[in-house]
Design a protein around this motif. Structure first.
Motif, short mmCIF file in Angstrom:
data_model
loop_
_atom_site.label_atom_id
_atom_site.label_comp_id
_atom_site.label_asym_id
_atom_site.label_seq_id
_atom_site.Cartn_x
_atom_site.Cartn_y
_atom_site.Cartn_z
N GLU A 178 0.82 -1.21 0.00
CA GLU A 178 0.00 0.00 0.00
C GLU A 178 0.85 1.26 0.00
OE1 GLU A 178 -0.60 -2.42 2.37
OE2 GLU A 178 -2.28 -3.34 1.32
N LYS A 226 -5.89 0.23 9.19
CA LYS A 226 -5.12 -0.53 8.20
C LYS A 226 -6.00 -0.91 7.01
CE LYS A 226 -2.23 -4.65 7.70
NZ LYS A 226 -1.67 -5.85 8.40
N SER A 284 -5.76 0.47 3.09
CA SER A 284 -5.55 -0.45 1.96
C SER A 284 -6.59 -0.24 0.86
CB SER A 284 -5.60 -1.90 2.44
OG SER A 284 -6.93 -2.29 2.76
#
Length: 695
Positions: A24, A487, A491
């Motif tokens: 990412e 997170k 992403s």
């Protein structure tokens, strides 16, 4: 500062950047920017800084920024640009390169005013929204600062320039300065005030020599305009040692409202009416003048009493456009000698607070709340007995502990196994996670320092019992959930506002679930389930769309900081759907996130349960009380159910800081319908039922 300590700090930083690389985020410079902005925010250097890489052509040259921060209260814009090398030892950067990077960042502001937003595609990115913000606010900006972030060594740079008739300051945080601020924890040394440069003369003062060599005191009168300019430059960093929060202009009887009225109506009387400020300094340059003595400059300035005065003057000047020309502020400046600075500040603050009935939050690391969390972090081990979380009560304490362990290879390995960096928890983290879970995402969006101040003030205004191990495990469970959401949303590569979407998603889940998840599972597994991750993935784009729609023509970044934004969005949260993730399929014994109580699940939750809870929270407190009173008096409902309705009324009156349980929601809603059918209240539930039947 030793060269060895600097090199070790630099090496650790490069290692952390390398660890942060992922599919990412594959670029080292971007990881470096994000890490440094996060750490500098924790250190109080900046607030609400957002990493944002944007580069492009403008006429026959280019612009580039790597981040920004906009302070609406101070109308101040900070633009960040990065030069990352990853080389050890660090080398000196040629002045031409540093100046080129700074000028390139300033050209971004020029491009924005020139209509850059209309050229950027897609039009809903962080960059395009920032471009529109700068274009709209350019005329009213009070200050512009361009900051270089680098792991190289910077020599001389351009100190300032003029852009569109506004002064622009240039700064650099090179590896030496980063080590001083982040490694050694020194921040005050950078606060330097030159009175001769600000006013053309020194500050006339009266020296009061110390009798025991513990301190020297200087009494002076500071022009209000100068004090406002100093706050304009350094902001809340001036109040780092101040235990008092800026309460805001809330009501005609508040202290700050009185200050504003004096500034507006009787500015020449400010000196007579106001107690002034007390400040400490590390160094000051004193010289003789025709009147006696004058202070020409000082370093390490900290306003330890008078934060409200300082912030109110600045607000009056910047937000209310009031003149400070005739405002004078009495000031007592203390240069600490043999005395302990922190103890001196604490004593001054305690003495000042005894004169004021308002109890304000202590923002220092020595607050008992933070000490208790640190103790719990050190003594609460994960279920495997091999690891724990590290609470960084004082800035830089994790790095200090890591360096201490580095004396022995075996201790270094044990430290990193027991408390890896991903289990490091800061004070700002605690405030961020708990504020989001308490359904206050707007406060989270204000930025780390401001949210932390408000969080601590809420604790002072409504104290909780001392944190215990159950409370700590719940805190970590919420941290695990928040970081997992962070997170996942990162992403998904939203074009803009990933951090704000995260705060609103977590707050939305807390609101929909009544703040009830299986904390025990989250603590035990230290991760969320795939089903919960999918729920977050489903909610994030839906909330992004709702948030964008709510913003309308307003700048999204600023709108998301408003309570009105959250009030509007919580009415449009996505629905839960079966099957629920295992974390949401259960409820705790008491359903609260306070201290005490078991975290063991005590029954299943269904989507219908959450729907009933949500419907309860749509009914105002007055209606709940009417249901309880009329229903019990006419014996339409049982007295025990009336008691439940009164309890829910108290939740509603408290702004739903506490939320009804599934066990409360079902009989309570049935009671509302029964009392409404009897013609005793009008809650609208019968209309909803009729519409549902027709559908």
């Amino acid at each position: 500062m030793s060269d060895g300590a600097l090199a070790e700090f630099h090496q650790d930083l490069i290692a952390e950047v390398e660890e942060g690389l992922s599919t990412e985020e594959p670029f080292s410079a971007n990881v470096f920017t994000r890490l440094i902005l996060e750490r500098l925010e924790e250190a109080g250097q900046f607030d609400g800084a957002i990493p944002l890489y944007q580069e492009g052509p403008i006429r026959n040259t280019t612009y580039r920024i790597d981040g920004y921060s906009y302070d609406e209260e101070r109308a101040r814009l900070d633009l960040f640009t990065t030069l990352y090398f990853g080389d050890i030892p660090a080398s000196k950067i040629p002045s031409a390169d540093t100046n080129r990077a700074l000028e390139r960042a300033l050209r971004f502001a020029g491009a924005c005013v020139g209509g850059l937003a209309s050229l950027l595609e897609p039009s809903n990115t962080d960059a395009s929204d920032l471009a529109r913000l700068i274009e709209d606010k350019a005329q009213n900006l009070s200050a512009i600062r361009v900051v270089l972030l680098t792991d190289g060594i910077v020599g001389n740079i351009i100190s300032q320039t003029v852009w569109r008739e506004k002064l622009v300051e240039f700064e650099a945080y090179d590896i030496v300065r980063l080590f001083r601020v982040l490694g050694e924890g020194e921040t005050r040394a950078d606060i330097s005030v030159d009175f001769t440069a600000l006013t053309g003369m020194g500050l006339t003062c009266l020296h009061v020599p110390a009798q025991n060599d513990e301190y020297d005191a200087y009494l002076a009168v500071l022009p209000g305009e100068v004090l406002s300019q100093i706050y304009d430059r350094y902001g809340v960093r001036l109040l780092e040692l101040n235990v008092r929060a800026f309460l805001g202009l809330q009501g005609r009887k508040s202290v700050n409202a009185e200050l504003r009225r004096t500034i507006a109506d009787q500015p020449s009387m400010f000196l007579a009416f106001n107690n002034g400020i007390v400040a400490t300094v590390d160094e000051l340059d004193v010289a003789k003048n025709s009147a006696g003595l004058e202070i020409r400059s000082l370093k390490g300035l900290q306003i330890v009493n008078g934060g409200q005065t300082t912030a109110s003057l600045h607000r009056a000047r910047r937000k209310d456009s009031l003149s400070l020309e005739h405002v004078a502020v009495p000031v007592k400046i203390i240069k600490v000698g043999g005395a302990d600075l922190s103890e001196m500040v604490s004593s001054i603050s305690r003495a000042a607070n005894r004169q004021n009935a308002v109890q304000l939050a202590d923002f220092s690391a020595n607050d008992p709340f933070h000490q208790q969390i640190e103790t719990l972090a050190n003594t609460t081990w994960l279920d495997d007995g091999k690891g724990r979380w590290f609470y960084e009560r004082a800035r830089g304490s994790y790095l200090a502990a890591e360096h201490k362990a580095a004396y022995k290879v075996s201790e270094t390995k044990v430290f990193r196994q027991q408390t890896p960096k991903q289990r490091r928890l800061s004070k700002l983290d605690v405030a961020r996670y708990l504020s989001a879970w308490e359904s206050l995402p707007d406060k989270v969006c204000l930025g780390g320092q401001k949210n932390f101040q408000m969080f601590m003030q809420r604790l002072k205004d409504a104290p909780i019992p001392p944190p215990d191990q159950t409370w700590f495990k719940r805190l970590i469970a919420i941290a695990v959930l928040y970081r997992a959401a962070e997170k996942k949303i990162k992403s998904m590569k939203f074009p803009a506002y990933g951090s704000q979407i995260t705060a609103y998603v977590v707050a939305g889940i807390a609101h929909r679930s009544g703040g009830r998840v299986d904390f025990d599972r989250l603590w035990s597994k230290q991760a969320i389930s795939p089903e919960f991750e999918q729920l977050i993935a489903d909610w994030a784009p839906k909330l992004d769309a709702v948030m964008r729609e709510s913003a309308g023509q307003r700048n999204p970044s600023e709108w998301y900081k408003k309570a009105d934004c959250w009030n509007e969005i919580q009415e449009k949260l996505p629905e839960m759907s079966d099957p629920l993730p295992p974390e949401l399929s259960y409820m705790t014994a008491d359903g609260s996130t306070g201290t005490g109580g078991s975290m063991v699940p005590k029954g299943r939750h269904t989507v219908a349960d959450y729907d009933r809870i949500a419907r309860c929270m749509e009914i105002p407190a007055a209606v709940w009380l009417a249901v309880a009173e009329h229903g019990q008096q006419t014996k339409t409902i049982h007295w025990t159910v009336a008691g439940i309705c009164r309890t829910i009324a108290s939740y509603a009156a408290g702004g739903w800081q506490r939320k009804p349980t599934a066990k409360q929601a079902k009989p309570a809603l049935e009671a509302v319908i029964a009392v409404e059918r009897a013609g005793l209240v009008n809650a609208g539930l019968l209309t909803e039922e009729a519409e549902a039947d027709q559908a």
